[in-house]
Each structure stands twice: as C-alpha cells, then as structure tokens.
Design a protein around this motif. Structure first.
Motif, PDB file in Angstrom:
ATOM      1  N   LEU A 163       0.914  -1.203  -0.054  1.00  0.00           N
ATOM      2  CA  LEU A 163      -0.004   0.038  -0.079  1.00  0.00           C
ATOM      3  C   LEU A 163       0.753   1.200  -0.062  1.00  0.00           C
ATOM      4  O   LEU A 163       0.360   2.302  -0.094  1.00  0.00           O
ATOM      5  CB  LEU A 163      -0.884   0.049   1.138  1.00  0.00           C
ATOM      6  CG  LEU A 163      -1.967  -1.069   1.191  1.00  0.00           C
ATOM      7  CD1 LEU A 163      -2.766  -1.169   2.295  1.00  0.00           C
ATOM      8  CD2 LEU A 163      -3.135  -0.788   0.190  1.00  0.00           C
ATOM      9  N   PHE A 183      -7.453  -4.335   9.025  1.00  0.00           N
ATOM     10  CA  PHE A 183      -7.180  -2.929   9.511  1.00  0.00           C
ATOM     11  C   PHE A 183      -7.579  -2.459  10.788  1.00  0.00           C
ATOM     12  O   PHE A 183      -8.414  -3.484  11.413  1.00  0.00           O
ATOM     13  CB  PHE A 183      -8.053  -1.987   8.304  1.00  0.00           C
ATOM     14  CG  PHE A 183      -7.341  -2.225   7.078  1.00  0.00           C
ATOM     15  CD1 PHE A 183      -6.683  -1.140   6.488  1.00  0.00           C
ATOM     16  CD2 PHE A 183      -7.563  -3.398   6.149  1.00  0.00           C
ATOM     17  CE1 PHE A 183      -6.220  -1.189   5.209  1.00  0.00           C
ATOM     18  CE2 PHE A 183      -7.154  -3.376   4.952  1.00  0.00           C
ATOM     19  CZ  PHE A 183      -6.256  -2.368   4.459  1.00  0.00           C
ATOM     20  N   ALA A 234     -12.358  -1.793   8.287  1.00  0.00           N
ATOM     21  CA  ALA A 234     -12.675  -1.488   7.084  1.00  0.00           C
ATOM     22  C   ALA A 234     -13.619  -2.625   6.498  1.00  0.00           C
ATOM     23  O   ALA A 234     -13.437  -3.080   5.374  1.00  0.00           O
ATOM     24  CB  ALA A 234     -11.383  -1.519   6.238  1.00  0.00           C
ATOM     25  N   TRP A 277     -16.760  -3.323   4.574  1.00  0.00           N
ATOM     26  CA  TRP A 277     -17.887  -2.499   3.686  1.00  0.00           C
ATOM     27  C   TRP A 277     -19.107  -2.395   4.111  1.00  0.00           C
ATOM     28  O   TRP A 277     -19.830  -3.607   4.119  1.00  0.00           O
ATOM     29  CB  TRP A 277     -17.494  -3.205   2.175  1.00  0.00           C
ATOM     30  CG  TRP A 277     -16.267  -3.233   1.620  1.00  0.00           C
ATOM     31  CD1 TRP A 277     -15.297  -2.192   1.787  1.00  0.00           C
ATOM     32  CD2 TRP A 277     -15.463  -4.340   1.162  1.00  0.00           C
ATOM     33  NE1 TRP A 277     -14.236  -2.462   1.239  1.00  0.00           N
ATOM     34  CE2 TRP A 277     -14.224  -3.919   1.062  1.00  0.00           C
ATOM     35  CE3 TRP A 277     -15.638  -5.677   1.285  1.00  0.00           C
ATOM     36  CZ2 TRP A 277     -13.004  -4.695   0.761  1.00  0.00           C
ATOM     37  CZ3 TRP A 277     -14.596  -6.480   0.786  1.00  0.00           C
ATOM     38  CH2 TRP A 277     -13.358  -6.112   0.453  1.00  0.00           C
ATOM     39  N   TYR A 288     -15.486 -11.595  -1.026  1.00  0.00           N
ATOM     40  CA  TYR A 288     -15.131 -10.622  -1.819  1.00  0.00           C
ATOM     41  C   TYR A 288     -13.814 -11.062  -2.414  1.00  0.00           C
ATOM     42  O   TYR A 288     -13.550 -11.340  -3.529  1.00  0.00           O
ATOM     43  CB  TYR A 288     -14.984  -9.107  -1.343  1.00  0.00           C
ATOM     44  CG  TYR A 288     -14.500  -7.987  -2.168  1.00  0.00           C
ATOM     45  CD1 TYR A 288     -15.588  -7.539  -2.660  1.00  0.00           C
ATOM     46  CD2 TYR A 288     -13.568  -8.084  -2.483  1.00  0.00           C
ATOM     47  CE1 TYR A 288     -15.395  -6.385  -3.784  1.00  0.00           C
ATOM     48  CE2 TYR A 288     -12.961  -6.871  -3.526  1.00  0.00           C
ATOM     49  CZ  TYR A 288     -14.005  -6.226  -4.036  1.00  0.00           C
ATOM     50  OH  TYR A 288     -13.889  -5.018  -4.866  1.00  0.00           O
ATOM     51  N   ARG A 324     -10.878 -13.802  -6.946  1.00  0.00           N
ATOM     52  CA  ARG A 324      -9.841 -14.884  -7.457  1.00  0.00           C
ATOM     53  C   ARG A 324     -10.818 -15.878  -8.358  1.00  0.00           C
ATOM     54  O   ARG A 324     -10.306 -16.849  -8.684  1.00  0.00           O
ATOM     55  CB  ARG A 324      -9.423 -15.484  -6.370  1.00  0.00           C
ATOM     56  CG  ARG A 324      -8.484 -14.664  -5.692  1.00  0.00           C
ATOM     57  CD  ARG A 324      -7.868 -15.141  -4.416  1.00  0.00           C
ATOM     58  NE  ARG A 324      -6.665 -14.521  -3.822  1.00  0.00           N
ATOM     59  CZ  ARG A 324      -6.733 -13.510  -3.211  1.00  0.00           C
ATOM     60  NH1 ARG A 324      -7.827 -12.786  -3.461  1.00  0.00           N
ATOM     61  NH2 ARG A 324      -5.634 -12.951  -2.632  1.00  0.00           N
ATOM     62  N   SER A 338      -9.179   2.873   3.994  1.00  0.00           N
ATOM     63  CA  SER A 338      -8.956   1.536   4.224  1.00  0.00           C
ATOM     64  C   SER A 338     -10.125   0.513   3.532  1.00  0.00           C
ATOM     65  O   SER A 338      -9.674  -0.405   3.418  1.00  0.00           O
ATOM     66  CB  SER A 338      -8.886   1.486   5.707  1.00  0.00           C
ATOM     67  OG  SER A 338     -10.172   1.616   6.345  1.00  0.00           O
ATOM     68  N   LEU A 339     -11.181   1.256   3.420  1.00  0.00           N
ATOM     69  CA  LEU A 339     -12.375   0.274   2.809  1.00  0.00           C
ATOM     70  C   LEU A 339     -11.792  -0.090   1.187  1.00  0.00           C
ATOM     71  O   LEU A 339     -11.948  -1.128   0.912  1.00  0.00           O
ATOM     72  CB  LEU A 339     -13.806   1.055   2.726  1.00  0.00           C
ATOM     73  CG  LEU A 339     -14.370   1.350   4.050  1.00  0.00           C
ATOM     74  CD1 LEU A 339     -15.663   1.826   3.640  1.00  0.00           C
ATOM     75  CD2 LEU A 339     -14.415  -0.138   4.573  1.00  0.00           C
ATOM     76  N   GLU A 377      -8.512   0.066   0.609  1.00  0.00           N
ATOM     77  CA  GLU A 377      -7.185  -0.624   0.442  1.00  0.00           C
ATOM     78  C   GLU A 377      -7.535  -2.194   1.010  1.00  0.00           C
ATOM     79  O   GLU A 377      -6.746  -3.029   0.346  1.00  0.00           O
ATOM     80  CB  GLU A 377      -6.290  -0.020   1.618  1.00  0.00           C
ATOM     81  CG  GLU A 377      -5.744   1.371   1.159  1.00  0.00           C
ATOM     82  CD  GLU A 377      -4.938   2.012   2.188  1.00  0.00           C
ATOM     83  OE1 GLU A 377      -4.241   3.112   2.015  1.00  0.00           O
ATOM     84  OE2 GLU A 377      -5.083   1.624   3.503  1.00  0.00           O
ATOM     85  N   ALA A 378      -8.574  -2.247   1.623  1.00  0.00           N
ATOM     86  CA  ALA A 378      -8.843  -3.695   2.144  1.00  0.00           C
ATOM     87  C   ALA A 378      -9.233  -4.501   0.823  1.00  0.00           C
ATOM     88  O   ALA A 378      -8.921  -5.794   0.617  1.00  0.00           O
ATOM     89  CB  ALA A 378     -10.145  -3.837   2.898  1.00  0.00           C
ATOM     90  N   ALA A 379     -10.122  -3.908  -0.020  1.00  0.00           N
ATOM     91  CA  ALA A 379     -10.352  -4.537  -1.256  1.00  0.00           C
ATOM     92  C   ALA A 379      -9.189  -4.827  -2.318  1.00  0.00           C
ATOM     93  O   ALA A 379      -8.767  -5.782  -2.951  1.00  0.00           O
ATOM     94  CB  ALA A 379     -11.344  -3.980  -2.272  1.00  0.00           C
ATOM     95  N   HIS A 380      -8.248  -3.896  -2.451  1.00  0.00           N
ATOM     96  CA  HIS A 380      -7.193  -3.875  -2.968  1.00  0.00           C
ATOM     97  C   HIS A 380      -6.167  -4.799  -2.717  1.00  0.00           C
ATOM     98  O   HIS A 380      -5.555  -5.724  -3.356  1.00  0.00           O
ATOM     99  CB  HIS A 380      -6.486  -2.294  -2.808  1.00  0.00           C
ATOM    100  CG  HIS A 380      -5.692  -2.064  -3.958  1.00  0.00           C
ATOM    101  ND1 HIS A 380      -5.977  -2.631  -5.328  1.00  0.00           N
ATOM    102  CD2 HIS A 380      -4.820  -1.296  -4.250  1.00  0.00           C
ATOM    103  CE1 HIS A 380      -5.316  -1.796  -6.458  1.00  0.00           C
ATOM    104  NE2 HIS A 380      -4.453  -1.169  -5.691  1.00  0.00           N
ATOM    105  N   ASN A 381      -5.961  -4.959  -1.462  1.00  0.00           N
ATOM    106  CA  ASN A 381      -5.315  -5.926  -0.556  1.00  0.00           C
ATOM    107  C   ASN A 381      -5.788  -7.368  -0.883  1.00  0.00           C
ATOM    108  O   ASN A 381      -4.945  -8.294  -1.011  1.00  0.00           O
ATOM    109  CB  ASN A 381      -5.353  -5.576   0.813  1.00  0.00           C
ATOM    110  CG  ASN A 381      -4.625  -6.662   1.725  1.00  0.00           C
ATOM    111  OD1 ASN A 381      -4.914  -7.244   2.480  1.00  0.00           O
ATOM    112  ND2 ASN A 381      -3.124  -6.496   1.685  1.00  0.00           N
ATOM    113  N   LEU A 382      -6.893  -7.549  -1.076  1.00  0.00           N
ATOM    114  CA  LEU A 382      -7.467  -8.877  -1.260  1.00  0.00           C
ATOM    115  C   LEU A 382      -7.330  -9.258  -2.712  1.00  0.00           C
ATOM    116  O   LEU A 382      -8.023 -10.352  -3.442  1.00  0.00           O
ATOM    117  CB  LEU A 382      -8.913  -8.866  -0.636  1.00  0.00           C
ATOM    118  CG  LEU A 382      -9.104  -9.012   0.738  1.00  0.00           C
ATOM    119  CD1 LEU A 382     -10.607  -8.822   1.072  1.00  0.00           C
ATOM    120  CD2 LEU A 382      -8.500 -10.335   1.205  1.00  0.00           C
TER     121      LEU A 382
END
Lengths: 361, 625
Positions: free
Chosen positions: A51, A80, A84, A86, A97, A102, B516-517, B519-524
């Motif tokens: 990040l 986090f 975080a 959704w 998700y 994937r 962070s919402l 980033e969390a998706a990005h991270n996954l």
C-alpha cells in the motif's frame, strides 16, 4: 512465506517515517512491530502490503523481489485497525469478496466462507450487515475476510485496539490459536507492549522510524539492548550517575553520593570512568532481604501503596528520588514508614547517557 | 548484500499511474484544456489584438470611453417630474412621477457593473447572514417550514423575475396601485428602474447562496468555542459579533464572492427589467453589452473589438475576486480545526416577544425575497402578464399556452437533450476527477482541484465568447463550428460550467469513505477498476445521483451561453433563449408562456432538491468556493 525487508526507507514530505529498516521474518512466525505512535510501524506494515512503496530498499518475499508489485498481486491479506468492513455488503459478501476476485466457483465460495466463519466462531451471522454487529464480531469478520483467501502472510494493523479490555484479551488468545493452527506467517503492529509480549514469537521494537532491537519477548524484557527498549517495555526505575569503575561487564557508578553496581546489557558499549550513565532496574527486581553482599541497598519512606492483586506496587521516596518496587501482597506497609530494600547487581542495567533516549509518555 | 538503487522521481510518478488513474487523469486534463482553458485564453487573446497586431488599444479604448467609464458620473438617483394634462383646454399639473434609477446612478458600463455586483453582494450578505444565524442558533415556531421556504428565492426564474419587478414597481404596478387606492395619493406615481431595479432583482435571487454557505459554516462550528465565550460572560449580539460571525467568515465570504460573480455575469435581470421598462440604465452593464454586441453581429468577424476587451475585463474582475477569496478562505479554516465527529449544533429556544418577532421577521424577508417566484406563478396562471395592475382572472389556460407554443415545446426538447448529453460528460469526467483529487495520489492533483472549482468563477459570457473565438478558429467546418452548429457547443459549455456541481458531492462522498475500505479490497486482490465499481461506487452512488440531478437542473437553467450561442441558431436554441425571446415579445400570451416555462423550471428544480435531500438524508448546500 518468509518476508525480508532490506534497508527500507520511506519519507512523507520532510518526515522520515521509516529509516533503513531491515528485518527477516520466517515462515509461520508471529512477528510484531512494537513502538510508540509515530514510530513508523504502520508504514512498515503498509510497505509489506504494497500500500506504500518505499523510497529506498527492497521487499523480498520467498526470495522474490516484490518491492514494486501492486498490492492486489501480493499474496498478503491485511486486517485494518478500523476493520474496513464494507458497510454495503453483508458478512457473507464481505468475506466472499476476495474469493470472487479470485474467480472461485460459487459452491466453493460458499463452502470456504462457511469454514472460515466457523474458524472465527461467527456461524449464522452471514446475512447481517456490519452495522448490526458488535465490535468483537466486526473484528472477527475482518479476520475471516483476510484468512479466507488463504494468504501466505497475514498482516494485522493494531487489530485489537478498538476493543474493550476484556474482549481484547479474549481475541488475543483467539488470534494466537488461529495463527498457530493455520501455521501462517503473521506480521503484527501494535503500541501495546503486553499484547506484543503475549502474541509474538519475535518483536522488533521501533523508534523514530528505526528498528532499535529485535528479539524474543524474554530477550527484550530481560536484556533490553538500549535505554529506549528498557524504558518502553515494562515499568522501570532510572538513576543518573557517574562511572567510577568498570570490571568486565560489571560497572560501579556513583549517584548523589550513593554507590550502585550494575551490569552492561551488551558487549557493544563500554562506558569509561567518569562518563555519565543511566542505571535502570525494574520494580520486581527489588527485594526486602539481600541475596548476597554485592546487592545494592536503598532506603526511603513509603509514599504510596497500590494493591494490584498479585502484588503491591510501592512508591518509596529515597535520597535518589522516587522509586517504584513490587512486593508480595501480604505485606502491611503503613504510609510514611521507612523501608530498606535491595536490588541485586544483575538486575541493574547500565546504559551510557550520550545519544540514548528515554521513552516517556 | 543486495544492491539498492534509489528510484528516480519520474519513475515514482509513473508508477502512481495505473490504467484507472491514467485514463481519468487524461480525460480530465483533455476536457478542461479543450473546453475551458483554451477557449477562455483565446477570448482573452482577442482582447489584445488590433488589426492583427498585439496591442493594448482595445482595452485602453474601453477604459477611456465615456460609455464604459462616465466622468463625471450621474448621481441623480431620484428625479421628481411633474405630469401635465389638458383640462378644459388649459395645461394643468396632474401630479408627479418619482423616478428612482431612471437617470442615475450611472457611472458608465464598467463601473456600473462593479457597483451593481458590490451592492448586490453586500445586500445578499446581510440578508443571508441574518437568516443563517437565526436558523442555525434558535428554535422557534415554524422553523422547519422556514428551512424549506428559504430555498424558494433560489429557484430560477430567468428574465421573468426582472419582469415581475417591473409589474410591481412600474408606473402601473402594484406599488402604485397601493399608493393610489389604499394610501389615497392619487397624484403620485413611483417607479423603480435602472441599476436599483437590477440590484433588487439580483439581491432577492442570490441571497440564499450566502445563506446556505453561512449556515453550513455556522452549524459546523465547534459548539465549545461559543460555549467558552458564553461561559466568560458573552451573549447575544456580542457573542455573534466576536465569536460566531468571525468564525463563520470563510463560508460567508465564499457565498458573497459567488454572489458577486453571479451578479457580474447575470443577463436575466437586465433583460427582464428591459422587457418591463424598455431599454434603460439597467442595460448599461458589461454582461448585457457583450451579449448585445454578439447578438447584433451577423458574422462573428463583424463583432466589435471592444466586445472582446469587455469580455477580458469581466474575466479579470471575476478571477481576481476568485483568487482573493480562495486564498482568504484557505487561510481561515478555523472552523474545521477541531472537527472530530458530528456534534449537535447549539440551538436555543427563543422566549417572550421574540417568539412572534423572529418568525414574523423571517416571513417578511421571505415574502419579499420570494416575490419573483410568486409573481412568476401568478403570471403563469392569471392575466397579470397581459393586462391590469393586479393579477386577476386566474385560469389554467394561461399556463397551457406553452403547450401550443411550438418554439417553446421544441426548445424544451432541445434543452433536455443538451443537458442530458452534458450530464454524461460531467459524470464521466467529474467522477474520475473527484476520485483523483480526494485521494491525492498523483502529483498535480492540486491543479485539478482548482480546475474543479474554477468554472464557478468564470462568467458564462466569457466562456461563450471564448467558445466562439476558439472553435471558430480551430474547428471551422466541423460539428463544433460555432458558425454552422452553434448549439452543439452548448453540450460542452453546460458541462464545463456545471461540472463543479457533480464534482463537489462526489468528492464529499469520497471523503466519507475511509480509504482503508478501498485498501482492504485492493489488498484482497481487486484491481483499482474493480475496487471503484464494487466498493466505492455503491457507497457514493447517492452523491453521484444528487450531483447529477443538480447539474442537470442548472444546465436547464443556464442563461449566458444559451443566449450567446442560441441566438445564432434559434431553431436549435435551448429553452432559456426562448424564454428571453418571449419575455420581450409583443404578442398576446408571449409573457404568459415565458412565465409558464419558468414554472416548469421551478418544478424541475424542486423535484431535484427533494430527491437529493431524500437520497443524502441531509440538506445539500450546492454552492460554494
């Protein structure tokens, strides 16, 4: 997965957030970055997640250089601090998700989500929205969402700091259990030293963007290499003095006319006679009876006694200033009474004053 | 030890562009360059061209022309003239006409514009701040009703509002009827025309802009700041003067600056007042001057040089104002310093006689300020537009005249079409722009941020003139030629002018979505495009819809470029062009049709506000620097 940071630095404007950090984290290890707020520990974790991109240095995972690999191509999953979750997705959708991304088949997604929700003990809450969950439940969803994609490394950014004290201890144990049962590499960030001690295989203490010491909880507590680590972890007493004699790793110093004997924590530093140093000892390093004739002896008046269950925390006004000692809970200690206590030489650590930093809240 | 190299700055910049950012950035840059910056610059360049050479002459000619700067100015604001009549063969005085604004003030067009804009901004500020303070700090009977009614004056009734003022303050207007019939002064006639009439119309229409900005500032103030002052013994007017007002100054100043710029570029009031009184001092304004130059020229090449010089001066005045206010506002963001969560603003109940006085005072302000809207409705449903001093003969037939007015019907279709197309452009460009500026991942996003608010500060006239010069020079013979297809350009003038209405709510929505919402998706493992579609868009869709609705309505209402470009191809001209045509028309029912069209615009605007408020569950302040 093993993770290695090589001389990683990151700047935000004029602030050097991470300063040449190098660590090697082994596969299956629970590794913690511990430090006061602003020490660069979260930035370091975000660099591992991709990040943030470091200004200098390399990030290596399983031998491959992934410094510039975007976050969605790394096999890491992050939990986090604010979870975080959704808000527009249910628990199921949140957890699913990463699997949808994937491109897992529907049936398998269902099965995996079910499994992971069982692992974090959230069965039956699939259709709830995050706002309908308690803090602890939200925390578990965040963990499940990270775990379900079977990442090679789990990254946790102060995940327990929003929970109340009791729940925090419960989740702490839960976290450790899950990490060990999956044998997953975990990188954890916290400012809570107790949390770090309980959870971690190894801890890297950070201050001002640098790693000050890496070691097991026992090493950090018993043999802090620097004054900062000694004062950051656990309670302590600190005395300033002048070196009078150095003999091997034992040092004799004089503080306000009192002789104090202590040891050097590492062989790297050797103070010379006449140098100003700090002597540090922990409250439970003090005893009411001497163990040998080489013990340091202190004398003073009791000014405060706090009952903490397993021991008494006693504040003593001595000639050298206030000192804090722990005594067994069955002592009766009236305020204002004089008391004499002893600190064995090996419980007193001596650090040079020059260039060292005391952690103060 | 591995070799560690330092990355170059360029490499770093390049890495921060993934395809999502790159495409959106390219779109935004291309859009603003082509449809805002270059046209505006080319209109400015025209102002310095004299027979093909660079020269200051056009500007100097304007500044030394008594038409623009009148020396000495006429300050004869009020003139009392006797009226004579012949009774029994001899000339006798019948009475007096008290003319306000017919012979003065007149400082020349340039100074007139500045005078009108300053005065309008000052009046709107006083009204807006009073309303905002009362609404944000006191609880009184009927407060929620006032909360809704206070946006009524903001409902656009272009041109018709000026005409209504004529019907109220004209020689046969309501005021004189009152003076004659009720007060009994049969020999006195009062009229309000010229600059005072324009100032009146504009102050009434624009004061809610100050109100909304000041109100937003006041409810966002940390209550403890005021409580501390109260605790030290301050209260009432002193509390307002020393604490509340200074702290809400950024909002007040932003609102006042907007009013200044809106007043400067306004064509609605001068044209509306002209329709009621004929040509007069109310037309001696820069905005009308430019419009008139372009309207009268058969070919763009025949437009006088001074029109470009005037356009440039308008740009200069508004951008200096904009830059000053922007730096002022950013210097004084105290209100936001301690902003943590959402707190309840301090509201107190009024007591005693104030229980009656406060709502009554507000009601009076509202009755006066919403008169243009009330008058427009009266005109649409009665014979007021056709005859008589007071509206009579209420019937739906007057309103229905628009259905049989082929020009208006076609124009509504045109306006809807251009506005919808503009909307597509705005959402596409504005959505990406808001994302980039709110996440600040790219160098230069500060410039984008400025571009997103800049269109508010550029007078529509300047944009219209800019389009004509720029696209006529570089796009001759294409579908963007202002000579062959002038109205095609309206899609872009609308999107360039109204894009802030889309960007602002989306930006606000993104600010509420914690990074962070994402980033969390990005991270996954989700790519940025996927994150945008599955995480961000669902969370801010309400803001997107609200912004889109507002932008659509304000495109339908757009006046300056609609008139400038529409006049070159009336067949394809939008609704506002035809309202301006009808309001000045001499045929029976023309004014009724104009009023009816304005009623339609008001309904559209009310519906959009209602929908936005429902979606966002809060009062939306659409305007602000």
């Amino acid at each position: 997965m093993s993770i290695e940071l090589v001389q990683v630095s990151k700047r935000f404007g004029k602030v050097l957030a991470v300063d040449k950090v190098s660590v090697e984290i082994e596969k299956g290890e629970f590794f913690t970055f511990l430090g006061p707020s602003g020490c660069g520990k979260t930035t370091t974790l975000r660099i591992i997640a991709g990040l943030e991109i470091p200004d200098e240095g390399r990030v290596i995972m399983d031998g491959a250089d992934i410094t510039y690999l975007p976050p969605h191509k790394r096999d890491t999953a992050m939990v986090f601090q604010n979870y975080a979750l959704w808000p527009h997705m249910t628990v199921f959708e949140n957890v699913a998700y990463g699997l949808k991304v994937r491109k897992y088949p529907k049936e398998e997604i269902r099965r995996k989500v079910k499994e992971v929700l069982e692992l974090v003990r959230l069965e039956g809450l699939e259709d709830r929205y995050p706002t309908q969950l308690s803090g602890g439940q939200q925390q578990r969803v965040a963990l499940a969402r990270a775990l379900v994609v079977e990442p090679k490394a789990l990254l946790l950014d102060e995940p327990l700091s929003n929970l109340d004290a009791k729940l925090r201890i419960e989740m702490r144990e839960e976290l450790k259990r899950i990490q060990k049962s999956l044998n997953i590499t975990a990188v954890y960030v916290t400012h809570d030293q107790e949390e770090a001690m309980v959870l971690s295989d190894r801890i890297a203490v950070m201050n001002r963007g640098r790693v000050v010491q890496i070691g097991s909880p026992e090493e950090l507590y018993g043999r802090p290499k620097t004054l900062f680590v000694a004062t950051f972890i656990g309670k302590y007493n600190i005395l300033e003095g002048v070196v009078r004699e150095v003999e091997g790793d034992t040092v004799s110093i004089e503080s306000s006319g009192v002789r104090i004997r202590g040891v050097l924590p590492s062989s790297d530093v050797k103070p010379s006679v006449g140098e100003v140093v700090y002597a540090v000892f922990r409250p439970h390093g003090a005893y009411l009876k001497p163990s040998s004739d080489r013990d340091n002896e202190f004398f003073g008046k009791i000014s405060l006694v706090s009952y903490l269950g397993e021991h008494l925390e006693v504040r003593v006004e001595t000639k050298l200033g206030k000192m804090l000692i722990y005594l067994p809970p069955d002592f009766r200690l009236p305020l204002g009474e004089s008391i004499k206590f002893y600190v064995p030489q090996h419980n007193v650590l001596v650090y040079p004053k020059k260039g060292e930093e005391v952690y103060s809240v | 030890m591995r070799f560690i190299e330092r990355e170059s700055g360029l490499k770093k910049v390049l890495r921060s562009f993934d395809s999502f950012i790159a495409i959106n950035l390219a779109l935004a840059v291309a859009f603003f360059t082509l449809f805002l910056i270059l046209p505006v610059l080319s209109s400015a360049v025209e102002a310095f061209l004299d027979k093909g050479a660079i020269s200051l002459r056009p500007i100097i000619e304007v500044l030394t022309n008594p038409e623009y700067v009148r020396l000495p100015p006429s300050l004869e604001v009020v003139r009392v003239e006797p009226v004579y009549g012949i009774v029994n063969g001899s000339v006798v005085p019948l009475g007096y006409i008290v003319s306000i604004g017919r012979y003065g003030p007149d400082f020349g067009k340039l100074v007139n514009s500045l005078f009108v804009s300053f005065t309008t901004a000052a009046i709107a500020t006083v009204l807006g701040v009073i309303a905002a303070f009362v609404m944000s700090r006191y609880r009184f009977p009927g407060k929620s009703v006032f909360g809704v009614l206070l946006i009524v004056p903001l409902l656009a009734t272009p041109f018709v509002n000026g005409y209504v003022i004529g019907r109220v303050f004209g020689r046969d207007g309501l005021i004189n009827m009152f003076v004659r019939e009720v007060l009994g002064f049969r020999n006195v006639t009062i009229e309000l025309v010229g600059l005072p009439a324009v100032i009146l119309v504009q102050s009434l229409s624009f004061f809610p802009i100050v109100y909304l900005n000041a109100y937003a500032s006041m409810i966002n103030l940390d209550p403890s700041l005021e409580e501390q002052a109260e605790n030290l013994g301050s209260s009432g007017l002193r509390l307002f003067r020393t604490i509340t007002f200074p702290l809400s100054l950024p909002g007040v100043a932003a609102g006042a600056a907007l009013v200044f710029i809106f007043s400067l570029e306004d064509l609605g009031a001068p044209i509306g007042v002209k329709a009621a009184f004929g040509l007069g001092l109310h037309n001696k304004l820069l905005s009308y001057d430019v419009y008139d130059h372009f309207r009268k020229a058969y070919a763009l090449e025949l437009v006088s040089r001074s029109a470009y010089a005037v356009t440039f001066l308008m740009l200069l005045i508004s951008s200096v104002g904009f830059i000053l206010i922007r730096s002022y506002v950013s210097l004084r963001q105290y209100a936001m310093l301690s902003k943590g969560g959402r707190w309840a603003p301090r509201v107190r109940s009024v007591k005693g006689w104030r229980k009656v006085a406060v709502p009554l005072g507000l009601a009076i302000i509202l009755a006066i300020t919403s008169f243009p809207q009330i008058g427009t409705i009266l005109m649409a449903f009665s014979d007021w537009a056709i005859t008589g001093t007071a509206p009579r003969n209420f019937r739906i037939e007057y309103f229905l005249t628009i259905a049989s007015d082929a020009d208006i019907v076609r124009a509504i279709g045109n306006s809807v079409r251009y506005s919808l197309m503009a909307l597509a452009v705005m959402v596409l460009v504005g959505g990406g722009l808001a994302y980039i500026t709110s996440r600040r991942r790219v160098p230069g996003s500060g410039v984008l941020d400025l571009l997103a608010t800049l269109p508010i500060a550029i007078p529509g006239i300047v944009i219209g003139v800019g389009y004509m010069t720029f696209f006529n020079t570089y796009f001759r013979g294409t579908i963007l030629s202002p000579v062959d297809y002038p109205t095609n350009l309206l899609v872009f003038t609308y999107s360039a002018r109204r894009i802030p209405f889309v960007v602002r709510p989306i930006y606000a929505g993104l600010q509420q979505v914690h990074v962070s919402l994402e980033e969390a998706a990005h991270n996954l493992g989700a790519s940025r495009n996927r994150v945008y579609l599955t995480v961000i868009l669902p969370l801010i869709i309400g803001n997107v819809v609200a912004g889109a609705l507002t932008a659509f309505v304000y495109s339908m209402n757009e006046v300056s470029t609609s008139l400038l470009l529409g006049a070159r191809d009336p067949e394809r001209a939008p609704l506002t062009y035809w309202i301006s045509d009808r309001i000045g028309g001499q045929t029976l029912g023309a004014v009724s049709a104009a009023a009816a069209a304005c009623v339609l615009l008001m309904i559209l605007q009310l519906a959009s506000i209602a929908i936005s408020n429902t979606i966002l569950r809060q009062r939306v302040s659409f305007l602000g620097v």
